[in-house]
Design an enzyme around this catalytic site. Structure first.
Site, PDB file in Angstrom:
ATOM      1  N   SER A 256       0.849  -1.188   0.000  1.00 24.05           N
ATOM      2  CA  SER A 256       0.000   0.000   0.000  1.00 24.05           C
ATOM      3  C   SER A 256       0.883   1.236   0.000  1.00 24.05           C
ATOM      4  CB  SER A 256      -0.891   0.011   1.248  1.00 24.05           C
ATOM      5  OG  SER A 256      -1.506   1.272   1.428  1.00 24.05           O
TER       6      SER A 256
ATOM      7  N   TYR B  78      -2.991  -0.031   9.821  1.00 26.31           N
ATOM      8  CA  TYR B  78      -2.931  -0.459   8.426  1.00 26.31           C
ATOM      9  C   TYR B  78      -1.570  -0.098   7.826  1.00 26.31           C
ATOM     10  CZ  TYR B  78      -4.269  -0.954   3.499  1.00 26.31           C
ATOM     11  OH  TYR B  78      -4.333  -1.314   2.182  1.00 26.31           O
TER      12      TYR B  78
END
Length: 280
Positions: A172, A185
């Site tokens: 990500s 995250y």
């Protein structure tokens, strides 16, 4: 004794893609064809995971999809069948280590040993940092980094023993920069890039190439809560160099590249598929 020329791949002492003859089609098949391979794709029922699974399947591999929702898995398998792709499914919650172990036990049953592991499953819990709970953190780490680690520990050595394998982890933008409440995250996605490097160090010399695909902002069920934030979709699209956010189909080419023989000299890398998001 005649020595190989400086541009002869054999001079490296390593393997090289087989052009397979037959003109351009045979050459491209030697680089990108996946016939005879078996791929396990977590998160393969939707989003980026499905987009990558479909591409790998249409390149010739047989698929084993893993996700929690059995109904969604059945729909994905049916959709793949419409493209002529053979696929089986395992319903499992990757936050549960026992379920991960079950996936390891069952994965080879439909089509044989796994050649390609794609770790695309993830959870995206991102409240403000001060509101992040220990349970949120634990769940994020269990799915986003512990499950890929455990699956890699099972399949990676087996690939190495056979002398060929591919592991594709999905990272990500939060692995390299903080925005949009990165929270746990971001920690998990930074960890997946480190796991990729460690796996590459361990197994690449045995023919197992390991890389991380780094998406930009992609319109998927996982990002649905963030799509609802007023102005965010437009903000992220403007940050790219091509003026739009990503779609699962945008990952087809990178998936096939990293799953086959075209990536024989690519390992331990972060491959950004983000429309220029990370460099803007």
């Amino acid at each position: 004794m005649q020595h190989p020329g400086p541009l002869d791949p054999a001079a490296s002492g390593g393997p090289r893609p087989d052009g397979a003859g037959g003109g351009p089609a045979g050459y491209l098949n030697g680089l990108f064809g996946l016939s005879g391979k078996v791929a396990l794709v977590t998160g393969g029922s939707s989003g980026i995971g499905y987009g990558m699974a479909e591409a790998i399947g249409r390149a010739g591999a047989r698929l084993v999809l893993v996700a929690r929702d059995a109904e969604r898995l059945d729909k994905a398998v049916a959709r793949l069948a419409g493209h002529g792709v053979e696929a089986a499914a395992i319903s499992a919650d990757l936050a549960d280590r026992a379920a991960v172990a079950r996936v390891c036990d069952e994965a080879a049953r439909p089509y044989g040993e796994i050649d390609i592991l794609v770790n695309a499953a993830g959870v995206n819990i991102r409240p403000p940092m001060a509101e992040l709970t220990a349970a949120d953190y634990d769940l994020t780490m269990a799915v986003n980094i512990t499950a890929p680690y455990l699956l890699g520990q099972h399949f990676g050595p087996r690939m190495a023993e056979r002398g060929w394998g591919r592991i594709i982890n999905v990272g990500s933008q939060q692995a390299i920069s903080a925005f949009g409440e990165s929270g746990a995250y971001g920690v998990s996605k930074a960890a997946i890039t480190g796991l990729t490097r460690s796996q590459a160090e361990a197994w690449s010399r045995h023919g197992v190439m390991v890389n991380t695909i780094m998406p930009g902002f992609v319109v998927t069920p996982l990002t649905a809560p963030h799509l609802a934030v007023p102005g965010r979709v437009e903000q992220f699209a403007a940050r790219t160099m091509i003026g739009r956010n990503g779609l699962p189909a945008d990952f087809a080419g990178a998936a096939v590249l990293l799953a086959g023989d075209a990536c024989l000299f690519m390992t331990g890398q972060m491959i950004f598929v983000d429309g220029g998001f990370s460099v803007h």
